[in-house]
Enzyme design. Sequence first.
Site, PDB file in Angstrom:
ATOM      1  N   GLU A 168       0.848  -1.207   0.000  1.00 46.09           N
ATOM      2  CA  GLU A 168       0.000   0.000   0.000  1.00 46.09           C
ATOM      3  C   GLU A 168       0.869   1.237   0.000  1.00 46.09           C
ATOM      4  O   GLU A 168       1.916   1.258   0.653  1.00 46.09           O
ATOM      5  CB  GLU A 168      -0.878   0.032   1.256  1.00 46.09           C
ATOM      6  CG  GLU A 168      -2.100  -0.817   1.143  1.00 46.09           C
ATOM      7  CD  GLU A 168      -3.077  -0.633   2.322  1.00 46.09           C
ATOM      8  OE1 GLU A 168      -2.933   0.326   3.094  1.00 46.09           O
ATOM      9  OE2 GLU A 168      -3.974  -1.470   2.436  1.00 46.09           O
ATOM     10  N   LYS A 177       2.272   4.603   1.258  1.00 48.34           N
ATOM     11  CA  LYS A 177       2.310   5.253   2.570  1.00 48.34           C
ATOM     12  C   LYS A 177       2.249   6.758   2.342  1.00 48.34           C
ATOM     13  O   LYS A 177       3.219   7.370   1.884  1.00 48.34           O
ATOM     14  CB  LYS A 177       3.585   4.881   3.335  1.00 48.34           C
ATOM     15  CG  LYS A 177       3.606   5.447   4.758  1.00 48.34           C
ATOM     16  CD  LYS A 177       4.848   5.006   5.517  1.00 48.34           C
ATOM     17  CE  LYS A 177       4.755   5.226   7.016  1.00 48.34           C
ATOM     18  NZ  LYS A 177       4.482   6.590   7.433  1.00 48.34           N
ATOM     19  N   GLU A 184      -5.839   8.388   6.016  1.00 53.79           N
ATOM     20  CA  GLU A 184      -4.785   9.386   6.116  1.00 53.79           C
ATOM     21  C   GLU A 184      -5.316  10.632   5.396  1.00 53.79           C
ATOM     22  O   GLU A 184      -5.707  10.557   4.221  1.00 53.79           O
ATOM     23  CB  GLU A 184      -3.524   8.838   5.427  1.00 53.79           C
ATOM     24  CG  GLU A 184      -2.277   9.621   5.659  1.00 53.79           C
ATOM     25  CD  GLU A 184      -1.582   9.335   7.016  1.00 53.79           C
ATOM     26  OE1 GLU A 184      -2.083   8.538   7.827  1.00 53.79           O
ATOM     27  OE2 GLU A 184      -0.532   9.959   7.241  1.00 53.79           O
TER      28      GLU A 184
HETATM   29  P1  ATP Z   1       5.714   7.392  10.810  1.00 53.45           P
HETATM   30  O1  ATP Z   1       6.397   8.415  11.632  1.00 53.45           O
HETATM   31  O2  ATP Z   1       6.626   6.574   9.928  1.00 53.45           O
HETATM   32  O3  ATP Z   1       4.482   7.877  10.099  1.00 53.45           O
HETATM   33  P2  ATP Z   1       4.189   6.351  12.996  1.00 53.45           P
HETATM   34  O4  ATP Z   1       4.868   5.890  14.239  1.00 53.45           O
HETATM   35  O5  ATP Z   1       3.416   7.602  13.035  1.00 53.45           O
HETATM   36  O6  ATP Z   1       5.257   6.315  11.828  1.00 53.45           O
HETATM   37  P3  ATP Z   1       3.537   3.785  12.031  1.00 53.45           P
HETATM   38  O7  ATP Z   1       2.485   2.864  12.447  1.00 53.45           O
HETATM   39  O8  ATP Z   1       4.899   3.388  12.347  1.00 53.45           O
HETATM   40  O9  ATP Z   1       3.187   5.226  12.586  1.00 53.45           O
HETATM   41  O10 ATP Z   1       3.438   4.012  10.485  1.00 53.45           O
HETATM   42  C1  ATP Z   1       2.190   3.995   9.878  1.00 53.45           C
HETATM   43  C2  ATP Z   1       1.640   5.396   9.782  1.00 53.45           C
HETATM   44  O11 ATP Z   1       1.635   5.766   8.432  1.00 53.45           O
HETATM   45  C3  ATP Z   1       0.212   5.436  10.237  1.00 53.45           C
HETATM   46  O12 ATP Z   1       0.114   5.890  11.570  1.00 53.45           O
HETATM   47  C4  ATP Z   1      -0.487   6.331   9.240  1.00 53.45           C
HETATM   48  O13 ATP Z   1      -0.605   7.652   9.772  1.00 53.45           O
HETATM   49  C5  ATP Z   1       0.441   6.408   8.068  1.00 53.45           C
HETATM   50  N1  ATP Z   1      -0.029   5.730   6.834  1.00 53.45           N
HETATM   51  C6  ATP Z   1       0.043   6.238   5.596  1.00 53.45           C
HETATM   52  N2  ATP Z   1      -0.405   5.378   4.690  1.00 53.45           N
HETATM   53  C7  ATP Z   1      -0.788   4.264   5.363  1.00 53.45           C
HETATM   54  C8  ATP Z   1      -1.317   3.005   4.949  1.00 53.45           C
HETATM   55  N3  ATP Z   1      -1.544   2.713   3.671  1.00 53.45           N
HETATM   56  N4  ATP Z   1      -1.595   2.102   5.929  1.00 53.45           N
HETATM   57  C9  ATP Z   1      -1.361   2.374   7.221  1.00 53.45           C
HETATM   58  N5  ATP Z   1      -0.842   3.544   7.651  1.00 53.45           N
HETATM   59  C10 ATP Z   1      -0.555   4.488   6.736  1.00 53.45           C
END
Ligand code: ATP
Length: 583
Positions: free
Chosen positions: A250, A252, A301
Site C-alpha cells: 500500500e 504510505k 490518512e
Molecule cells: P511514521 O512516523 O513513519 O508515520 P508512525 O509511528 O506515526 O510512523 P507507524 O504505524 O509506524 O506510525 O506508520 C504507519 C503510519 O503511516 C500510520 O500511523 C499512518 O498515519 C500512516 N499511513 C500512511 N499510509 C498508510 C497506509 N496505507 N496504511 C497504514 N498507515 C498508513
Amino acid sequence: MDYRLIAEIYSQMEETQKRLKLIELYSKLLKQTPSNIINKVIYLTQGKIYPDFLGFEFGMSDKLIIKSLGKTTSDSHEKIQEYYNKVGDLGEVAKQSIMNNAQTTLTTEQLTVERVYETFEKIAKTRGSGSIEMKLSHLSGLLSDASAIEAKYIVRTLNGKLRLGIADYTVLDALALAFTNNRQNRIILERAYNISSDLGKIALILATKGLKPVQNVEIEVGNPIRPMLAERLSSSQEIVDKIGKSMSLEYKLDGERLQIHVNKKQVKIFSRRLEDITNHYPDVSEIFSKIDVDNIILEAEAVAIDKKNGSYLPFQELMHRRRKHKIKEAVKNYPVSINLFDIIFLNDEDLTNSSYENRRKILTRIVKINKKLDIIRNKIIQDADEIDSFLEQAIKEGCEGLVIKNLQGIYRAGAREYLWIKLKREYKSEMSDTLDLVVIGAIYGKGKRVNRYGALLLASYDKKEDLFRSFCKVGTGFSDEQLKTIYEKLQESRVKNKHAMVDSKMEADVWFKPNIVLEISGSEITISPIHTSNLNEIRTGFGLALRFPVFTGRIREDKQPSQATATTEIVNMYNKQSKKITH
Ligand code: ATP
C-alpha cells in the site's frame, strides 16, 4: 473515601524512583478505594477527570490559582506570587500557604475524593462569561477545607503538574496486582484498554465485576481504538522472510491519521493520539455523515492537497487545521483528500479479528470514491520482485514509501508488529530512517543564550519498564525560530530533578517531564558507555546511542511520549545495521 489517602500515597510515590515500588504503592491505593469510584481515582492520578478523548480541560491558569490561594489563606496575593517566583512549584506554594494559614484550625469538613472530583468536574465544565469567577469560587471552596498536603496535590492536578511518574502501562500493572494479585494479567487488561482507550472504564469493570467481564469488553463506536502500528524493515528479502511471498503493498501517504467513527449519521474524528479532532475537519464530517450505514469505524490518512491541481502537499500544511477559530477559512484555504486504508467496525460487527484481505474487500464495497474520498492504492503481489518498482512508483507520486500488509493479518489495536511493515527509500541506503525521540533534559550552550538551550537530551521509550532512556544529545538542525518555540514549549514540562520516568546516566542542566517528541535523523546506532537506552541488551554495561543526530525540523505534535521510538525498535535497527556491515 478521604482525599487524604490519595494525597499521602502521592507523596510516597514522589519519593521513589523505582518502578516496582511505584506499582506497589499505587496498587495499595487502588485496594483501599471503594470499587464504585475506582475510575475516578484512576482519572485523578492521570491528572484528569475523564478519558482524554472526551477533551475536557480545567482551564485554570497559574494566575487564577494564585488568586484563589490569596482568597482562601491569610497570605497576601503578592506574597504568594513572590514565593512562587522563588520555588517555581505551585503545589509547594499551596502547601506552604495553607500551613501558614491561621484559619486552618477552623477547618470543618473532611475532604472526600468524591467532593474533589465533583468540584474538578464543575471547574472543567464552567465556560463562557463569568466562568473565571465561578472557577475561582469552586477552587477556593475546596482549598478552604483542604489540609496542606491535600492542597498541594489539588493545585498540581489543576495546573497539570502532578508528576507522579506513572504512565498507562504502570497503571495497568498496578490494577492487575491490586485486583488479581498477578501482574501477568496485565495482558488481559491491555487488550481491553487497546480497544477502549479508557483506563477508568477498565478499572471499574475489573473492580466491580472481575477479570472475565474485562475479557469481554467490546468496541464502542465513539470510543477511539488505540491504533495499530507498523514495524520497519529495509529490504524485500527481510519482508518475504517475515510474511511470505504474497502480500499487499500500500502507498504510505504523509498526512494525518484519522480514525473516523460514525454512529447514526453522527461523526467523530480522532487523531493518532486519540484526541477528538472532529472540529478540525468539518469537511470530512460532512462527507461521512452521508454514508449509508448504521455505524462504522474507518481509518484514513488526511493529506493536504494543492488547491489548483490536487497534488499532495507536505504534512506541515495540515497544521493550519489545528486551530479553534476561523476553521471555515482554513478548510477553504487548505483542502485535504481523505485516503481510507482500513475498516475496523461495521453495522455492529467488530472486524478486528477479520483478515486484512477481508477488511479491504468490505472497504471497497462500502465506500463510493470521489474527488475528495479515496481508498489508498494497493497492489496484491505473489512475488517480492515487485516491491522495489512499486516503492519507486509510490515515491514518484509523492508518497513517503509503502506500508506492506500481511493478507491474513488481523487488526491488532495498539500493537506494533510485522503484520504491517513500513518501507521507505531511506531505509534501503543507510540507517537514516528518522526516529521519534522524547526530550528529557537540556544543556545550556556556551555563552548561555537567553531563552534557548544549546543541546537537548533525548530518550527512547522502554515499553516494558515504562521508562524513557537516554539515547542521544542533539544540538543541530534547529532554526532560530524552532529553538525558541521548543524552548517555550519545554518550560511547561520543567521539573526540579530528573523525572521518575527518566533513566539517564548523563547529566543535564535542566530536566523535563517526558512530553515533547522530536523527529531526529542520524547516521548509525552505536554501542555507548554513556547512554542507557537498551542497556545490557547488546553488551553488558553498555547501552545504544544515535551517532550524529540532527533535528529534522518536525515536532511530532501527533505523538505522545509513549508513542516515541521504542527500545525494541532500536535494537532491531541495530541488528539489521550490523548484518549489513558484516555481509
Ligand atoms: P511514521 O512516523 O513513519 O508515520 P508512525 O509511528 O506515526 O510512523 P507507524 O504505524 O509506524 O506510525 O506508520 C504507519 C503510519 O503511516 C500510520 O500511523 C499512518 O498515519 C500512516 N499511513 C500512511 N499510509 C498508510 C497506509 N496505507 N496504511 C497504514 N498507515 C498508513
